[in-house]
Design a protein around this motif. Structure first.
Motif, PDB file in Angstrom:
ATOM      1  N   LEU A 115       0.664  -1.071   0.031  1.00  0.00           N
ATOM      2  CA  LEU A 115      -0.116   0.093   0.035  1.00  0.00           C
ATOM      3  C   LEU A 115       0.870   1.220  -0.086  1.00  0.00           C
ATOM      4  O   LEU A 115       0.408   2.325  -0.448  1.00  0.00           O
ATOM      5  N   LEU A 116       1.970   1.217   0.560  1.00  0.00           N
ATOM      6  CA  LEU A 116       2.973   2.307   0.464  1.00  0.00           C
ATOM      7  C   LEU A 116       3.293   2.450  -0.892  1.00  0.00           C
ATOM      8  O   LEU A 116       3.466   3.589  -1.288  1.00  0.00           O
ATOM      9  N   GLY A 117       3.603   1.273  -1.550  1.00  0.00           N
ATOM     10  CA  GLY A 117       4.247   1.598  -2.908  1.00  0.00           C
ATOM     11  C   GLY A 117       2.917   1.916  -3.928  1.00  0.00           C
ATOM     12  O   GLY A 117       3.340   2.948  -4.763  1.00  0.00           O
ATOM     13  N   ILE A 118       1.685   1.561  -3.666  1.00  0.00           N
ATOM     14  CA  ILE A 118       0.591   2.050  -4.569  1.00  0.00           C
ATOM     15  C   ILE A 118       0.497   3.418  -4.174  1.00  0.00           C
ATOM     16  O   ILE A 118       0.205   4.245  -5.161  1.00  0.00           O
ATOM     17  N   THR A 119       0.558   4.004  -2.971  1.00  0.00           N
ATOM     18  CA  THR A 119       0.360   5.309  -2.465  1.00  0.00           C
ATOM     19  C   THR A 119       1.521   6.176  -3.478  1.00  0.00           C
ATOM     20  O   THR A 119       1.311   7.454  -3.846  1.00  0.00           O
TER      21      THR A 119
END
Length: 133
Positions: A115-119
């Motif tokens: 989710l940090l990567g997607i963000t």
């Protein structure tokens, strides 16, 4: 779909997924907030954390709607790093149950990284499409 739309969709997904995952994993089940074996003060903090997350997520969604790229990333970008910090604190455990431990993969840290990567990617795509050529 252009870069801006893709970035905006990724940010929206990250915001909503963050709240949904935390709601499922920490709030609306018997292992955390409603676990009678947990001390009342620990449950108090889970309730406080979830309320804060929901409020910051509403801010992030409003910022996304207004095109404020980095403000829209605030909820997922400020929530998920805390899992990695907590992992480093002596006496903590990344596994909420033995069945999760048997998987051998700390699913919460994996979800945090994804989710940090997607963000981050969503914010970069959304921002880069708004720069003049």
């Amino acid at each position: 779909m252009n870069r801006s739309s893709l970035g905006k969709a990724m940010l929206g997904f990250a915001i909503v997924a963050t709240v949904a995952i935390v709601a499922i994993a920490d709030v609306f089940n018997a292992s955390h907030l409603f676990n009678p074996d947990w001390p009342g003060h620990a449950r108090f903090h889970i309730g406080m954390q979830f309320t804060s997350l929901v409020l910051v997520s509403l801010f992030s969604l409003a910022a996304l709607r207004r095109g404020q790229v980095w403000a829209s990333a605030l909820a997922p970008a400020s929530f998920w790093p805390g899992l990695f910090v907590a992992y480093l604190i002596p006496g903590t455990d990344v596994y909420a149950s033995e069945s999760l431990r048997e998987l051998g993969i700390p699913i919460n840290l994996l979800l945090a990284a994804v989710l940090l990567g997607i963000t981050g990617l969503g914010a970069l795509l959304y921002q880069s499409s708004e720069r003049p050529a």
